[in-house]
Design a protein around this motif. Structure first.
Motif, short mmCIF file in Angstrom:
data_model
loop_
_atom_site.label_atom_id
_atom_site.label_comp_id
_atom_site.label_asym_id
_atom_site.label_seq_id
_atom_site.Cartn_x
_atom_site.Cartn_y
_atom_site.Cartn_z
N VAL A 88 -6.25 -3.56 -1.38
CA VAL A 88 -6.20 -3.75 0.08
C VAL A 88 -6.81 -2.58 0.87
O VAL A 88 -6.91 -2.68 2.10
CB VAL A 88 -4.75 -3.99 0.57
CG1 VAL A 88 -4.15 -5.20 -0.10
CG2 VAL A 88 -3.88 -2.76 0.40
N ARG A 104 -9.82 -1.17 1.47
CA ARG A 104 -10.97 -1.35 2.37
C ARG A 104 -10.56 -2.15 3.62
O ARG A 104 -10.90 -1.77 4.73
CB ARG A 104 -12.13 -2.04 1.66
CG ARG A 104 -13.31 -2.27 2.62
CD ARG A 104 -14.61 -2.56 1.93
NE ARG A 104 -15.14 -1.29 1.43
CZ ARG A 104 -15.60 -1.11 0.20
NH1 ARG A 104 -15.62 -2.09 -0.66
NH2 ARG A 104 -16.07 0.05 -0.18
N ARG A 105 -9.83 -3.24 3.43
CA ARG A 105 -9.37 -4.04 4.58
C ARG A 105 -8.49 -3.20 5.50
O ARG A 105 -8.60 -3.28 6.72
CB ARG A 105 -8.58 -5.27 4.11
CG ARG A 105 -9.48 -6.37 3.61
CD ARG A 105 -8.65 -7.55 3.19
NE ARG A 105 -8.12 -7.23 1.86
CZ ARG A 105 -7.07 -7.78 1.31
NH1 ARG A 105 -6.38 -8.67 1.96
NH2 ARG A 105 -6.69 -7.45 0.10
N TYR A 106 -7.60 -2.42 4.90
CA TYR A 106 -6.71 -1.58 5.70
C TYR A 106 -7.52 -0.62 6.59
O TYR A 106 -7.25 -0.49 7.78
CB TYR A 106 -5.77 -0.78 4.80
CG TYR A 106 -4.99 0.24 5.58
CD1 TYR A 106 -3.83 -0.13 6.26
CD2 TYR A 106 -5.43 1.55 5.69
CE1 TYR A 106 -3.13 0.78 7.03
CE2 TYR A 106 -4.73 2.48 6.45
CZ TYR A 106 -3.58 2.09 7.11
OH TYR A 106 -2.91 2.99 7.88
N VAL A 123 -9.37 -2.36 9.48
CA VAL A 123 -8.43 -2.72 10.55
C VAL A 123 -7.94 -1.45 11.26
O VAL A 123 -7.75 -1.46 12.49
CB VAL A 123 -7.26 -3.56 9.99
CG1 VAL A 123 -6.16 -3.74 11.00
CG2 VAL A 123 -7.78 -4.92 9.54
N ILE A 149 -1.21 -5.73 5.94
CA ILE A 149 -2.19 -5.50 4.87
C ILE A 149 -1.65 -4.47 3.88
O ILE A 149 -1.74 -4.64 2.67
CB ILE A 149 -3.54 -5.05 5.45
CG1 ILE A 149 -4.23 -6.22 6.16
CG2 ILE A 149 -4.46 -4.49 4.35
CD1 ILE A 149 -5.44 -5.81 6.98
#
Length: 184
Positions: A106, A108-110, A113, A87
């Motif tokens: 990226v 928020r996704r990082y 996760v 990510i």
């Protein structure tokens, strides 16, 4: 072959891929004309987390066997660490022209996760019987969950930058405390 060797082979393969991806990403991010400090700090933290996770198996080498749930959890932590690296770095970090713009898309996704990796790390400790999930062994991971959740919710640069720095310090301190006892 002992079952711990099977775990080490699987985890090592996945983490080696993540380490290569992170090193390549670090090189590209640092040498880019449009570099940005937050993803560089996050890449360093993720790299150290992967190294610490792999080194944690050093204490398990005397075990004669691993159980299947422990194997699955260990593989999942390694796989989600790989996802965390992917990510942050993307498929081809050499094609990222603006690291700040890439990071903003990226982030928020990082952080979601990253929180998941910490949750799964606690699950590994519980499965091994070395933690109940709310003790000193789990404290760095609980702090990681809190930090990553905060950064996933709040988009301000100072929040996410602070989380990146604190997370890097946390993973360095945890590695030092957990793995240098008896070495120094």
């Amino acid at each position: 072959m002992q079952s711990i060797e099977l775990v080490l082979i699987g985890v090592s393969l996945i983490l080696a891929t993540a380490v290569v991806k992170l090193v390549e990403g670090l090189y590209q991010a640092v040498t880019s004309e449009r570099s940005y400090w937050i993803p560089i700090v996050l890449m360093l933290g993720t790299l150290l987390y992967a190294i610490n996770f792999l080194w944690s198996f050093n204490n398990d080498l005397e075990k004669t066997s691993q159980n299947y749930p422990s194997f699955v959890l260990s593989m999942m932590v390694a796989a989600v660490l790989m996802l965390r690296a992917h990510i942050l770095v993307g498929t081809d970090p050499a094609t990222i022209e603006d690291w700040r713009a890439h990071y903003e898309t990226v982030a928020r996704r990082y952080f979601v996760v990253a929180a998941l990796v910490s949750v799964m790390s606690i699950m590994v400790l519980i499965e091994e019987g070395s933690s109940n999930g709310f003790d000193a062994a789990s404290a760095p991971f609980l702090m990681g969950i809190a930090l990553s959740t905060t950064a996933a919710i709040f988009e301000q640069t100072w929040v996410r930058g602070g989380v990146a720095i604190i997370s890097l310090i946390l993973v360095m301190a945890a590695g030092y405390v957990l793995f240098t006892q008896g070495v120094l």
